[in-house]
Design an enzyme around this catalytic site. Structure first.
Site, mmCIF file in Angstrom:
data_model
loop_
_atom_site.group_PDB
_atom_site.id
_atom_site.type_symbol
_atom_site.label_atom_id
_atom_site.label_comp_id
_atom_site.label_asym_id
_atom_site.label_seq_id
_atom_site.Cartn_x
_atom_site.Cartn_y
_atom_site.Cartn_z
ATOM 1 N N LYS A 195 0.850 -1.197 0.000
ATOM 2 C CA LYS A 195 0.000 0.000 0.000
ATOM 3 C C LYS A 195 0.883 1.244 0.000
ATOM 4 O O LYS A 195 2.089 1.167 0.245
ATOM 5 C CB LYS A 195 -0.919 -0.008 1.214
ATOM 6 N N ARG A 219 -11.115 0.898 14.405
ATOM 7 C CA ARG A 219 -11.129 1.545 13.095
ATOM 8 C C ARG A 219 -12.159 0.801 12.247
ATOM 9 O O ARG A 219 -13.335 1.120 12.302
ATOM 10 C CB ARG A 219 -9.736 1.539 12.452
ATOM 11 N N TYR A 258 17.386 30.118 8.171
ATOM 12 C CA TYR A 258 16.212 30.901 8.531
ATOM 13 C C TYR A 258 16.003 30.909 10.039
ATOM 14 O O TYR A 258 16.123 29.883 10.703
ATOM 15 C CB TYR A 258 14.964 30.327 7.860
ATOM 16 N N MET A 295 13.669 24.641 1.951
ATOM 17 C CA MET A 295 12.955 23.946 0.882
ATOM 18 C C MET A 295 13.882 23.055 0.062
ATOM 19 O O MET A 295 13.531 21.916 -0.282
ATOM 20 C CB MET A 295 12.266 24.952 -0.039
#
EC number: 5.1.1.1
Length: 369
Positions: free
Chosen positions: A35, A130, A257, A305
């Site tokens: 999955k 669940r 940053y 990033m």
């Protein structure tokens, strides 16, 4: 030239981890759980390493079609069953087995016209809360399915909530075995943690099938209590990049940053061509482990990033050259063979190895070895 970052999927490691899962549950068959696009590895890329499994377990019809297109003719199990009635037709056409966890799925089966009866796995909610029928309603659900001409065979399944921790599985396996007593059909209850920690000494936990998920991908479900090395698992994904710049800092200089890191002494840092847009966790703090030229060091400052900054001082102090072009292993196996387990990086970032694997960004080139 392309940006110097790459993920590598290790076929031999997938094979090794599959063998480890099989050894942990003697006499049981093994579902290879693929999955989430094989936990971020890519179904097509992972297939060769996992084709020794007895079946593939996944979530949706698109993933099932991809496995069939790869030439797999063995069992495929939809772990959450079908999501709407028309899915049943494709289940018939692709010979898919599927979970049944609610009354609506039984209703859809009862209305379905098919010439190929279905193999279903009736799911019990034994305590995770669940999906699945609670124990008090489980036999009634079985009776409904057993009366349907659309159903050829019924197997039984549940999922453990605490197989990787101290609470354990006793309360759930007892509930499951009581509710399924004397019902004919195969059983599957064990996920990766239960397979490694509990299946060896208890035939009830092994069942007929175990569902090997994260164990296949070289991560320990119960980290940090046990490491991947403790379980004999090998890393199946390496994320590596190159250093593209260096800076010399003096005491008091800050990095990145927010100036969240301040040098307390003269030091050299390297700028690595990897950032949160590549799937590296933005919230990874200063001190998150990384390998540079196979030597363990740490990140410093915030993850950007497209870039991460790492401390090169330990390498220089050890007499190891490091600079522009040096290899940085964010997790996995360095070229020299040194290993940084993905679980260590995940722990430092306050998450789990599963998330890091699944978060690998599409812009990262991937190769298979």
């Amino acid at each position: 030239m392309p940006r110097p970052i790459q993920a590598t999927i290790h076929t031999a490691a997938l094979q090794q981890n599959l063998a480890r899962a099989r050894a942990a549950a003697p006499d049981a068959r093994v579902w290879a759980v693929v999955k989430a696009n094989a936990y971020g590895h890519g179904i097509e890329r992972a297939f060769e390493g996992l084709r020794g499994a007895d079946g593939f377990a996944l979530l949706d019809l698109g993933e099932a079609e991809r496995v069939r297109q790869l030439g797999w003719r063995g069992p495929i199990l939809l772990l959450e069953g079908v999501f709407e009635p028309r899915d049943l037709e494709l289940c018939s056409r692709l010979s898919l087995w599927h979970a049944v966890h609610c009354d609506e799925q039984i209703d859809w089966l009862s209305a379905h016209k098919t010439h190929a009866p279905h193999r279903v796995f009736l799911k019990m909610n034994s305590g995770m809360n669940r999906l699945g029928f609670p124990p008090a309603r489980y036999r009634a659900a079985w009776a409904r399915l057993n009366a349907l001409p659309q159903v050829d065979e019924i197997s039984f399944m549940t999922h453990f909530s605490d197989a990787d921790g101290p609470r354990g599985i006793a309360h759930q396996i007892d509930a499951f075995c009581t509710a399924t007593q004397d019902l004919p059909g195969e059983r599957t209850v064990s996920n990766s943690a239960a397979t490694l920690r509990h299946a060896g000494g208890d035939a009830r936990v092994r069942g007929d099938w175990v569902r090997a998920g994260i164990v296949l991908y070289g991560s320990a479900a119960d980290h940090p209590e046990h490491t991947a090395a403790h379980w004999g698992l090998a890393p199946t994904m390496t994320l590596s990049a190159r250093i593209i710049g260096t800076q010399q800092l003096q005491a008091g200089d800050t990095v990145g940053y927010g100036s969240s890191f301040t040098a307390d002494r003269p030091m050299t840092i390297g700028v690595v061509a990897c950032g949160y847009a590549d799937g590296y966790p933005r919230h990874a703090p200063t001190g998150t482990p990384v390998l540079v030229n196979g030597v363990r060091t740490r990140t410093v400052g915030r993850v950007s990033m497209d870039m991460i900054t790492v401390d090169l001082t330990p390498l220089h102090e050890a007499g190891v050259e490091a600079g522009v072009g040096s290899e940085a292993t964010l997790w996995g196996r360095a070229s020299c063979g040194a290993v940084l387990c993905i679980d260590e990086v995940a722990q430092a970032a306050g998450t789990v190895g599963y998330e890091l694997m699944c978060a690998l960004a599409p812009r990262v080139p991937v190769v298979v070895d």
